[in-house]
Each structure stands twice: as C-alpha cells, then as structure tokens.
Motif scaffolding. Structure first.
Motif, short mmCIF file in Angstrom:
data_model
loop_
_atom_site.label_atom_id
_atom_site.label_comp_id
_atom_site.label_asym_id
_atom_site.label_seq_id
_atom_site.Cartn_x
_atom_site.Cartn_y
_atom_site.Cartn_z
N SER A 1 0.85 -1.19 0.00
CA SER A 1 0.00 0.00 0.00
C SER A 1 0.89 1.24 0.00
CB SER A 1 -0.90 0.02 1.24
OG SER A 1 -0.13 0.31 2.40
N SER B 1 -10.77 -2.27 -4.64
CA SER B 1 -9.71 -1.54 -3.92
C SER B 1 -9.92 -0.04 -3.99
CB SER B 1 -8.34 -1.88 -4.54
OG SER B 1 -8.13 -3.27 -4.60
N ASP C 1 -4.39 1.24 -2.01
CA ASP C 1 -4.47 -0.06 -1.33
C ASP C 1 -3.44 -1.02 -1.90
OD1 ASP C 1 -6.54 0.77 0.25
OD2 ASP C 1 -8.09 -0.43 -0.73
#
Length: 505
Positions: free
Chosen positions: A167, A203, A207
C-alpha cells in the motif's frame, strides 16, 4: 531440522540456483576467488531471460553505471561474437546463449539443468542452509546464491518475502498500491467473455494487493525469406479470444504490425525485438501472472502455457484472420519467426523458450529498497555495490472493463516524466541482497531482491541483476573466507573486491 541424507551427495563452496545473468556473474566472481562452484538451473537453458528472448538490453540511462564483469564478460563477450571491441547491448538470442554457456563452463565445476526445487528440497539447520536436492542427490555447499526468477531456494529456506504491491502507506510511497488515476484506458469497448478479464477491483487508491505486473514472451521476428517461419497456430487456438483486441484495433486504428506488438529494437541481421503495444492489449496477458510467483511448478507450467496460447494465437490471428483490417493483416503476414533462433524451444522453433517473468517474489531483507532511495535528490548509500539509473517501468497489473471503458491498471511508465517522482542515478546497498540479522546466514539473493514493488520497477533490469550477482559472489567469498554470517561482512573489503574487477560504486 537437518534432513536425513541417505542419497549420494557432492559438496561445493558456492551453490548458485538459477543460470540467469545474475547467476552467471555470481559464479564468475566466486570462481575468481578460487571457490568451487555448482550451478543449478530450473530449465534446460542458461542465460535466463536475456538468452531467452530479452535481447534488447535495458541499459542504464547513464552508461557509466554499467560496469564490472557484467559489462566486460557478458556484453563484451557478445561484442566479440560480432567482431566488436566494445560491448554490444542489442543482439541475437543465439549469440547470448553461446556467451552464457561459455561463461558457465569457465566458472562452474558442475552444471545441472532441469533442477526444479520443491518444498522439502532445501536442507536447513537453524539459520544455515546445508544443501539442496537435485533429483536423487543432495548438493551440499557452504554458501548459496538464489539467482532464480522464482526465488524458491530463498523461500524454502525460510527467508521472509512478499508478493504483490504494498500500500502507499507501507513505505510512504505515493505511487504504491492500486493506482487507477494512472491507468491506460480505451473507451467504447464491450466486454467479451473469452478473454480472461476480471471484475472491477473493489480496492481504494493506494491499497495494496498480491497482484504482480504482466508477463509476455519477448519475441524476435524477421522478414528474411531464407529463415522466416509463419506464425504458428497454437493448440486450442480460438479466434474468438481476440474479439476484444479487434475492438481496440477498430478504435485505435493501428497501421502496422508493430503498432500492435511494438518494434522494440532493431537487432543484427535485420531481426526485430517485439514487446507489448496497442496501449493496453497486446503481447502482455494482465491478470494471468498473479498465480505464478508463489505457485507449484505444475501451476507455473499452466501459467506459461496460457501465455504461449495467447501470444502465439495473437500473432497468428493478426496475420491470418479476416476480422483484422486487410492492410494490417498483410503487414503482419510479411513477418515471421526466425528459424535460426530457439530451434529447440519447447514451444516450437523460433519461439522464445523463456516467459519474461517481470516480477515474482521479493525478499524482505536487511534493507528494503523503495522509491525514496531512488528519487531526486537520491540518498547516498554507505554500502553501495553498484550504481543504477533507469525510469520506473511496470507493465499493466490488471485488465478490466468499467462500463464501456477498457482499463489497464498498474502501469507506471507515465512516471517517467513526472517531475515530482523522477528517478535519479542511485546507489544500491549490499543490504538488499541478504536476510536481516538473525535470519539465514549463508544466502544472497540478486534477482528476488529486497525491495518494494515500486522500488523494484526501476531495479528489475537484467544488467542491474548481473552487477548484483557479482556482489553476491563477492559476499559469498568473504563469508567463506572469514567463516562468518553474510550479515557480518566488512564493507571496505567488499568494496575493494568489487572494484578490483571494474565495478563502480
């Protein structure tokens, strides 16, 4: 726990797993230190991607950053094959194969091909690797170098690693993780069930996920009538698979074969290196690479077969299918595979024997290389093993349709010209090549090295791997000479050994 050893065994100073350019250079360095080297290769071929089709070398933007035995022995050896006193960086695969075989023979006391490690094939006692199993035999060693694209030796020895994208918060990298705002898109495309599209990800921007960038075969094509083989129709060929490509062609209007598969480089003897093109959808097969890094060999073989069927089918479709515009079809049909390359490829004469696995496992080592180590202004490293300079280059990670828009998410080639995220010439520290203190003490890893996904996007080039392989060979020699963990190396001594054979730190 030590594995019982009922089988015969052979012992070496250094065992290198992976006959890649990194593995060949590690072996060359270890050999020059007087060490007995065994080279184990998972396939039937040495040279890795660079002898398996990736024959346009992505050299650093600052030429002086490519030095050492990688430049002298490998690229200089290729130059010598063409009668040049200088290194050559765009070449024929058969020439790279000859040079790879010659280097291995000069450096290795023993070479074993078709050694695919499985779980249980790595013998570890505490934090020390004792050996690996090749067929029915144990190969013992004092130091191990995992120079493979798969990282199986590293993984099965218990070295921590990761797969996929961190991330943006993990290392504070603004372009990490899911990046839909940088996606390539084509509007006006209707989803077709025969292409392996995935649903729109849930997502959020930034992410992380366990997805890796797409793979392909780096093909070589020719128009020479003496050697040109027509593009083959693969087993299970289904022209309906390319309906979505037809739609993109209709919208983008490519004029030539290379507008679809990209003229990556002109090679000696009139051959051309191809690559992914057409903005979003061509030689790459996004979505179908995700299984590969952590899979069994059976599943990996299936992933490779899917890529073979897709890309061979694409070239055949472009050259033969009436759905392709006539001018484009005629141009594609004028090209073919060279009969004098990859004659014994398991995928047919002229087709590369190596799928370009651009990214797999990545070690979590003593130091993790991230974009912060590469951006302007770069961070000078106290334990540099080489320099590098190349823009971030990540191919598409996933392909999906959002309404009537085809979305290829994950490429970060647009960052090449992003003034806020510009790669500088940077130094690569030794600590990305081995586990953290307390981990395995006798292993080094030059390909599945310790970096973030974003950090890997600029470091993942074969010439860089070659130089990192050299550093691994010297780390092995120092660890053996002083009988101490690789983590306890002396940098001044390492630097002296590296520069002795031309490395620039």
């Amino acid at each position: 726990m030590t594995t019982p050893d009922p089988a015969p065994h052979d012992s070496f100073d250094v065992v290198v797993y992976g006959g890649t350019l990194a593995g060949l250079m590690a072996a060359a360095r270890a050999h020059r230190r007087g060490l007995r080297v065994c080279l184990l290769e998972p396939t039937g071929y040495l040279g890795g991607h660079i002898a398996g089709g990736l024959v346009m070398s992505d050299v650093p933007l600052e030429p002086s950053a490519l030095r050492g035995l990688t430049d002298e022995l490998f690229f200089g050896g290729i130059g010598a094959e063409y009668g040049s006193a200088e290194p050559v960086y765009d070449f024929e695969a058969k020439v790279a194969q000859r040079v790879s075989d010659r280097l291995a023979e000069a450096s290795c006391a023993r070479i074993e091909r078709h050694v695919r490690l499985e779980r249980g094939d790595v013998d570890v006692a505490g934090t020390t690797i004792l050996g690996v199993r090749a067929g029915g035999e144990w190969i013992r060693g004092r130091f191990f170098i995992d120079a493979s694209y798969q990282g199986d030796l590293m993984a099965f020895a218990g070295v921590p690693y990761t797969v996929g994208r961190e991330s943006s918060a993990t290392y504070g990298e603004p372009t990490a993780g899911f990046i839909p705002d940088r996606a390539f898109t084509v509007a006006g495309v209707h989803a077709d069930g025969r292409y392996p599209l995935r649903g729109r990800p849930l997502s959020k921007p930034g992410d992380g996920d366990d997805k890796v960038q797409s793979y392909n075969f780096r093909c070589i094509v020719t128009q020479d009538p003496a050697t040109r083989l027509p593009f083959p129709k693969p087993e299970g060929y289904d022209p309906g698979m390319y309906e979505i490509v037809r739609q993109v062609i209709e919208l983008e209007k490519p004029a030539t074969f290379f507008d679809v598969v990209q003229n990556q480089a002109v090679l000696p003897n009139g051959k051309i290196q191809t690559n992914n093109g057409l903005k979003t959808l061509s030689c790459d097969l996004p979505n179908e690479s995700w299984e590969y890094p952590d899979a069994t060999w059976r599943i990996r073989d299936d992933v490779v077969d899917r890529h073979v069927r897709w890309q061979q089918g694409l070239y055949h479709w472009l050259a033969n299918d009436p759905a392709v515009p006539p001018h484009l079809r005629a141009d594609a049909a004028s090209w073919g595979l060279p009969a004098d390359e990859f004659a014994d490829s398991p995928y047919g004469a002229g087709w590369p024997h190596a799928l370009y696995v651009r990214e797999g496992r990545r070690m979590i080592g003593a130091y993790v290389l991230t974009e912060h180590d590469q951006n302007v202004p770069h961070d000078t490293k106290a334990t540099s093993v080489c320099r590098w300079l190349y823009p971030r280059d990540c191919h598409g990670v996933q392909l999906y349709v959002d309404g009537d828009v085809l979305v290829c998410e994950g490429p970060i080639t647009k960052i090449w010209i992003d003034p806020d995220n510009k790669v500088d010439q940077y130094q690569i520290p030794a600590e990305i090549l081995f586990p953290a203190a307390g981990g395995v003490t006798n292993i080094a890893v030059p390909v599945c090295l310790s970096s973030s996904h974003i950090g890997y996007a600029t470091t993942r080039l074969e010439p860089a791997f070659g130089m990192l392989g050299e550093a691994c060979g010297e780390l092995a020699a120092l660890s053996i000479a002083h009988d101490r963990p690789v983590q306890d190396y002396d940098y001044a001594e390492l630097a002296a050994h590296l520069t002795e054979y031309g490395s620039v730190l």
